[in-house]
Design an enzyme around this catalytic site. Structure first.
Site, PDB file in Angstrom:
ATOM      1  N   GLY A  17       0.822  -1.214   0.000  1.00 18.93           N
ATOM      2  CA  GLY A  17       0.000   0.000   0.000  1.00 18.93           C
ATOM      3  C   GLY A  17       0.849   1.255   0.000  1.00 18.93           C
ATOM      4  O   GLY A  17       2.082   1.199  -0.124  1.00 18.93           O
ATOM      5  N   ASP A  63      -4.294 -12.768   2.760  1.00 20.10           N
ATOM      6  CA  ASP A  63      -5.319 -11.933   3.381  1.00 20.10           C
ATOM      7  C   ASP A  63      -5.210 -12.120   4.897  1.00 20.10           C
ATOM      8  O   ASP A  63      -5.298 -13.253   5.390  1.00 20.10           O
ATOM      9  CB  ASP A  63      -6.689 -12.402   2.858  1.00 20.10           C
ATOM     10  CG  ASP A  63      -7.820 -11.531   3.349  1.00 20.10           C
ATOM     11  OD1 ASP A  63      -7.773 -11.079   4.519  1.00 20.10           O
ATOM     12  OD2 ASP A  63      -8.755 -11.313   2.571  1.00 20.10           O
ATOM     13  N   LEU A  68      -1.660 -16.661   9.641  1.00 14.94           N
ATOM     14  CA  LEU A  68      -0.412 -16.674   8.878  1.00 14.94           C
ATOM     15  C   LEU A  68       0.651 -17.343   9.745  1.00 14.94           C
ATOM     16  O   LEU A  68       0.760 -17.048  10.940  1.00 14.94           O
ATOM     17  CB  LEU A  68      -0.013 -15.217   8.572  1.00 14.94           C
ATOM     18  CG  LEU A  68       1.270 -14.965   7.796  1.00 14.94           C
ATOM     19  CD1 LEU A  68       1.170 -15.524   6.376  1.00 14.94           C
ATOM     20  CD2 LEU A  68       1.553 -13.453   7.717  1.00 14.94           C
ATOM     21  N   ASN A 104      -5.292 -12.350  14.181  1.00 17.42           N
ATOM     22  CA  ASN A 104      -4.336 -13.255  13.512  1.00 17.42           C
ATOM     23  C   ASN A 104      -2.890 -12.794  13.675  1.00 17.42           C
ATOM     24  O   ASN A 104      -1.994 -13.612  13.914  1.00 17.42           O
ATOM     25  CB  ASN A 104      -4.690 -13.393  12.029  1.00 17.42           C
ATOM     26  CG  ASN A 104      -5.945 -14.231  11.842  1.00 17.42           C
ATOM     27  OD1 ASN A 104      -6.202 -15.153  12.609  1.00 17.42           O
ATOM     28  ND2 ASN A 104      -6.741 -13.900  10.837  1.00 17.42           N
ATOM     29  N   TYR A 150     -14.585   1.352   9.794  1.00 12.16           N
ATOM     30  CA  TYR A 150     -13.157   1.658   9.904  1.00 12.16           C
ATOM     31  C   TYR A 150     -12.828   2.111  11.329  1.00 12.16           C
ATOM     32  O   TYR A 150     -11.954   1.542  11.989  1.00 12.16           O
ATOM     33  CB  TYR A 150     -12.809   2.756   8.898  1.00 12.16           C
ATOM     34  CG  TYR A 150     -11.345   3.136   8.868  1.00 12.16           C
ATOM     35  CD1 TYR A 150     -10.397   2.299   8.288  1.00 12.16           C
ATOM     36  CD2 TYR A 150     -10.908   4.352   9.400  1.00 12.16           C
ATOM     37  CE1 TYR A 150      -9.048   2.660   8.237  1.00 12.16           C
ATOM     38  CE2 TYR A 150      -9.573   4.719   9.355  1.00 12.16           C
ATOM     39  CZ  TYR A 150      -8.647   3.871   8.777  1.00 12.16           C
ATOM     40  OH  TYR A 150      -7.325   4.226   8.735  1.00 12.16           O
ATOM     41  N   LYS A 154     -10.793  -0.159  13.976  1.00 13.04           N
ATOM     42  CA  LYS A 154      -9.468   0.250  14.478  1.00 13.04           C
ATOM     43  C   LYS A 154      -9.485   0.360  16.002  1.00 13.04           C
ATOM     44  O   LYS A 154      -8.478   0.079  16.666  1.00 13.04           O
ATOM     45  CB  LYS A 154      -9.074   1.584  13.858  1.00 13.04           C
ATOM     46  CG  LYS A 154      -8.692   1.484  12.391  1.00 13.04           C
ATOM     47  CD  LYS A 154      -7.303   0.852  12.217  1.00 13.04           C
ATOM     48  CE  LYS A 154      -6.815   0.956  10.788  1.00 13.04           C
ATOM     49  NZ  LYS A 154      -5.476   0.395  10.622  1.00 13.04           N
ATOM     50  N   GLN A 167      -2.776  -9.620  28.947  1.00 12.86           N
ATOM     51  CA  GLN A 167      -3.052 -11.031  29.216  1.00 12.86           C
ATOM     52  C   GLN A 167      -1.887 -11.949  28.861  1.00 12.86           C
ATOM     53  O   GLN A 167      -1.666 -12.951  29.521  1.00 12.86           O
ATOM     54  CB  GLN A 167      -4.291 -11.413  28.382  1.00 12.86           C
ATOM     55  CG  GLN A 167      -5.048 -12.618  28.880  1.00 12.86           C
ATOM     56  CD  GLN A 167      -6.325 -12.806  28.048  1.00 12.86           C
ATOM     57  OE1 GLN A 167      -6.945 -11.840  27.613  1.00 12.86           O
ATOM     58  NE2 GLN A 167      -6.695 -14.046  27.829  1.00 12.86           N
ATOM     59  N   HIS A 186      -3.234   6.750  -3.669  1.00 13.30           N
ATOM     60  CA  HIS A 186      -4.106   6.332  -4.773  1.00 13.30           C
ATOM     61  C   HIS A 186      -4.711   7.572  -5.430  1.00 13.30           C
ATOM     62  O   HIS A 186      -5.209   8.448  -4.732  1.00 13.30           O
ATOM     63  CB  HIS A 186      -5.257   5.477  -4.256  1.00 13.30           C
ATOM     64  CG  HIS A 186      -4.803   4.329  -3.424  1.00 13.30           C
ATOM     65  ND1 HIS A 186      -4.840   3.039  -3.879  1.00 13.30           N
ATOM     66  CD2 HIS A 186      -4.279   4.278  -2.179  1.00 13.30           C
ATOM     67  CE1 HIS A 186      -4.358   2.248  -2.937  1.00 13.30           C
ATOM     68  NE2 HIS A 186      -4.012   2.969  -1.900  1.00 13.30           N
ATOM     69  N   ARG A 191      -9.300  10.941  -1.101  1.00 12.34           N
ATOM     70  CA  ARG A 191      -8.632  11.696  -0.031  1.00 12.34           C
ATOM     71  C   ARG A 191      -8.306  13.086  -0.551  1.00 12.34           C
ATOM     72  O   ARG A 191      -8.031  13.286  -1.735  1.00 12.34           O
ATOM     73  CB  ARG A 191      -7.382  10.971   0.442  1.00 12.34           C
ATOM     74  CG  ARG A 191      -7.774   9.788   1.313  1.00 12.34           C
ATOM     75  CD  ARG A 191      -6.625   9.337   2.146  1.00 12.34           C
ATOM     76  NE  ARG A 191      -6.212   8.016   1.741  1.00 12.34           N
ATOM     77  CZ  ARG A 191      -5.336   7.276   2.414  1.00 12.34           C
ATOM     78  NH1 ARG A 191      -4.799   7.721   3.514  1.00 12.34           N
ATOM     79  NH2 ARG A 191      -5.011   6.086   1.995  1.00 12.34           N
TER      80      ARG A 191
HETATM   81  N1  LIG Z   1      -2.596   7.202   5.038  1.00 14.49           N
HETATM   82  C1  LIG Z   1      -3.103   7.751   6.106  1.00 14.49           C
HETATM   83  O1  LIG Z   1      -3.318   8.977   6.150  1.00 14.49           O
HETATM   84  C2  LIG Z   1      -3.423   6.923   7.322  1.00 14.49           C
HETATM   85  C3  LIG Z   1      -3.960   7.560   8.448  1.00 14.49           C
HETATM   86  C4  LIG Z   1      -4.273   6.790   9.565  1.00 14.49           C
HETATM   87  C5  LIG Z   1      -4.015   5.437   9.576  1.00 14.49           C
HETATM   88  N2  LIG Z   1      -3.491   4.851   8.470  1.00 14.49           N
HETATM   89  C6  LIG Z   1      -3.299   3.398   8.524  1.00 14.49           C
HETATM   90  O2  LIG Z   1      -2.078   3.033   7.927  1.00 14.49           O
HETATM   91  C7  LIG Z   1      -2.247   1.795   7.219  1.00 14.49           C
HETATM   92  C8  LIG Z   1      -1.792   1.967   5.779  1.00 14.49           C
HETATM   93  O3  LIG Z   1      -2.599   2.953   5.154  1.00 14.49           O
HETATM   94  P1  LIG Z   1      -2.369   3.402   3.642  1.00 14.49           P
HETATM   95  O4  LIG Z   1      -2.721   4.838   3.551  1.00 14.49           O
HETATM   96  O5  LIG Z   1      -1.050   2.935   3.191  1.00 14.49           O
HETATM   97  O6  LIG Z   1      -3.546   2.599   2.925  1.00 14.49           O
HETATM   98  P2  LIG Z   1      -3.495   1.638   1.661  1.00 14.49           P
HETATM   99  O7  LIG Z   1      -4.912   1.297   1.326  1.00 14.49           O
HETATM  100  O8  LIG Z   1      -2.641   2.217   0.590  1.00 14.49           O
HETATM  101  O9  LIG Z   1      -2.745   0.363   2.233  1.00 14.49           O
HETATM  102  C9  LIG Z   1      -3.381  -0.679   2.883  1.00 14.49           C
HETATM  103  C10 LIG Z   1      -2.795  -1.973   2.371  1.00 14.49           C
HETATM  104  O10 LIG Z   1      -3.411  -3.068   3.061  1.00 14.49           O
HETATM  105  C11 LIG Z   1      -3.767  -4.051   2.106  1.00 14.49           C
HETATM  106  N3  LIG Z   1      -4.884  -4.817   2.639  1.00 14.49           N
HETATM  107  C12 LIG Z   1      -6.162  -4.417   2.838  1.00 14.49           C
HETATM  108  N4  LIG Z   1      -6.892  -5.404   3.354  1.00 14.49           N
HETATM  109  C13 LIG Z   1      -6.051  -6.465   3.510  1.00 14.49           C
HETATM  110  C14 LIG Z   1      -6.206  -7.786   3.987  1.00 14.49           C
HETATM  111  N5  LIG Z   1      -7.394  -8.219   4.434  1.00 14.49           N
HETATM  112  N6  LIG Z   1      -5.130  -8.601   3.974  1.00 14.49           N
HETATM  113  C15 LIG Z   1      -3.927  -8.187   3.510  1.00 14.49           C
HETATM  114  N7  LIG Z   1      -3.714  -6.935   3.040  1.00 14.49           N
HETATM  115  C16 LIG Z   1      -4.767  -6.091   3.040  1.00 14.49           C
HETATM  116  C17 LIG Z   1      -4.113  -3.274   0.859  1.00 14.49           C
HETATM  117  O11 LIG Z   1      -4.095  -4.045  -0.318  1.00 14.49           O
HETATM  118  C18 LIG Z   1      -3.055  -2.180   0.876  1.00 14.49           C
HETATM  119  O12 LIG Z   1      -1.870  -2.582   0.254  1.00 14.49           O
HETATM  120  C19 LIG Z   1      -3.714   1.393   7.357  1.00 14.49           C
HETATM  121  O13 LIG Z   1      -3.842   0.468   8.395  1.00 14.49           O
HETATM  122  C20 LIG Z   1      -4.383   2.682   7.722  1.00 14.49           C
HETATM  123  O14 LIG Z   1      -5.533   2.468   8.492  1.00 14.49           O
HETATM  124  C21 LIG Z   1      -3.195   5.544   7.337  1.00 14.49           C
END
Ligand SMILES: NC(=O)c1ccc[n+]([C@@H]2O[C@H](COP(=O)([O-])OP(=O)(O)OC[C@H]3O[C@@H](n4cnc5c(N)ncnc54)[C@H](O)[C@@H]3O)[C@@H](O)[C@H]2O)c1
Length: 318
Positions: A17, A63, A68, A104, A150, A154, A167, A186, A191
């Site tokens: 991501g 996933d 895993l 997991n 979401y 979280k 625990q 993206h 966003r």
């Molecule tokens: N970008 C931000 O501003 C921001 C802010 C707060 C929190 N976050 C957290 O940081 C993390 C990364 O965010 P990001 O902006 O890179 O988003 P992103 O959508 O680009 O990345 C998320 C990644 O997780 C993968 N993914 C989703 N569901 C999955 C699953 N079930 N199994 C395996 N992979 C899975 C997606 O394919 C993607 O590559 C996220 O957990 C997000 O909640 C990001």
């Protein structure tokens, strides 16, 4: 099997991501052996294509809602779609990713005695009455709205982290990430930074919600990665949660105007109704990050936006 080398093995879930791919880059640069796990829901192979030939890098399609079994020393748990467009696409799956994914990955950390970091979010504060938000503010989240899959997912993941810590004595690290931007965001995820830049580069109207006076604070992705690595490097007594974000607050109107300036675009500003549960203000209190991690953001908005504009120009021309 006997390890062939002494390099630390680090699992990054969601590693293909936006944030995850920058984290993989940094870890590889630091000489760390990285296992990137992703189901490519919002991740993109192009984000990590340059790492594929690197002997320190391994990619696994998986996933996280399924268990895993791998041998690792540290886990960064980032897997979860992060933008409303993506996480509202299949809200049940979003909650499962956060909650089952956390169970997991925590289970894995427990089995292999790994230290695990959770990429939590400022969304755990909901639409806050406290401003800026310190970590001990417990938030004002709507449990039944369209963002709840979401936000509550979280929140529940954080609960699980702290219960595994209490625990099972697990080594946990929880950071609450505030809006982050940079290359590899993206282009169509709704966003605000990517929206504005893409609209400006395509000469389309720039869409502001409400009166455009709502504020956000934007952290450049390299600063966030610094904060994540610093958090993972803390001693076992540091669990967080710790806010990681840039406290510099801008109105959406100011951001739109800066984007116009940096792209040289002649797009016009248009105003649409505010979406449901859209927070009016969002700004991190980063006192803990400063004191505990010795971290603060270094890259100012204009410099970070220049890099991001260059990235979007490149992918829109490709
Ligand atoms: N970008 C931000 O501003 C921001 C802010 C707060 C929190 N976050 C957290 O940081 C993390 C990364 O965010 P990001 O902006 O890179 O988003 P992103 O959508 O680009 O990345 C998320 C990644 O997780 C993968 N993914 C989703 N569901 C999955 C699953 N079930 N199994 C395996 N992979 C899975 C997606 O394919 C993607 O590559 C996220 O957990 C997000 O909640 C990001």
């Amino acid at each position: 099997m006997m390890p062939m080398h002494s390099t630390e093995r680090v699992l990054v879930t969601g590693g293909a991501g936006f944030v995850g791919s920058h984290l993989c880059d940094r870890l590889i640069k630091n000489g760390v052996d990285v296992l990137c796990v992703d189901n490519f829901f919002t991740g993109n192979k192009a984000n990590i294509a340059h790492l594929l030939g690197n002997p320190l890098f391994e990619l696994k399609r998986h996933d996280v809602t399924f268990p895993l079994y791998v041998e690792v020393d540290k886990i960064y748990n980032l897997a979860c779609p992060a933008s409303p467009v993506h996480y509202q696409h299949d809200p049940v799956q979003t909650t499962k990713t956060s909650v089952h994914g956390a169970i997991n990955m925590l289970g894995l950390a427990k089995r292999v005695k790994a230290c695990i970091l959770q990429a939590s979010t400022s969304e755990v504060y909901g639409d806050p009455e406290v401003h800026p938000q310190p970590e001990d503010y417990s938030g004002r989240v709507n449990p039944i709205g369209i963002r709840s899959c979401y936000d509550e997912g979280k929140r529940c993941a954080e609960t699980l982290f702290f219960d595994y810590w209490r625990q099972h004595n697990l080594r946990i690290k929880v950071i609450r990430i505030f809006n982050t931007y940079g290359p590899r965001m993206h282009p169509n995820d709704g966003r605000v930074v990517s929206n504005f830049i893409v609209q400006a580069l395509q000469g389309k109207d720039i869409t502001l919600y409400g009166d455009g006076q709502q504020t956000r604070s934007f952290c450049y992705v390299d600063d966030l990665v610094d904060g994540m690595v610093a958090m993972m490097g803390t001693n076992e007594h540091v669990t967080g949660p710790i806010n990681v974000g840039n406290p510099g607050e801008v109105t959406m109107r100011e951001l739109a105007e800066l984007t116009l300036k940096l792209t040289g675009s002649r797009s016009r500003l248009t105003f649409l109704p505010l979406p449901q549960d859209d927070p009016r203000r969002r700004q991190p209190d980063i006192t803990s990050a400063r004191e505990i991690l010795g971290w603060k953001p270094k890259i100012d908005l204009e410099d970070g936006l220049k890099e991001t504009v260059a990235y979007f120009k490149h992918i829109l021309e490709a």
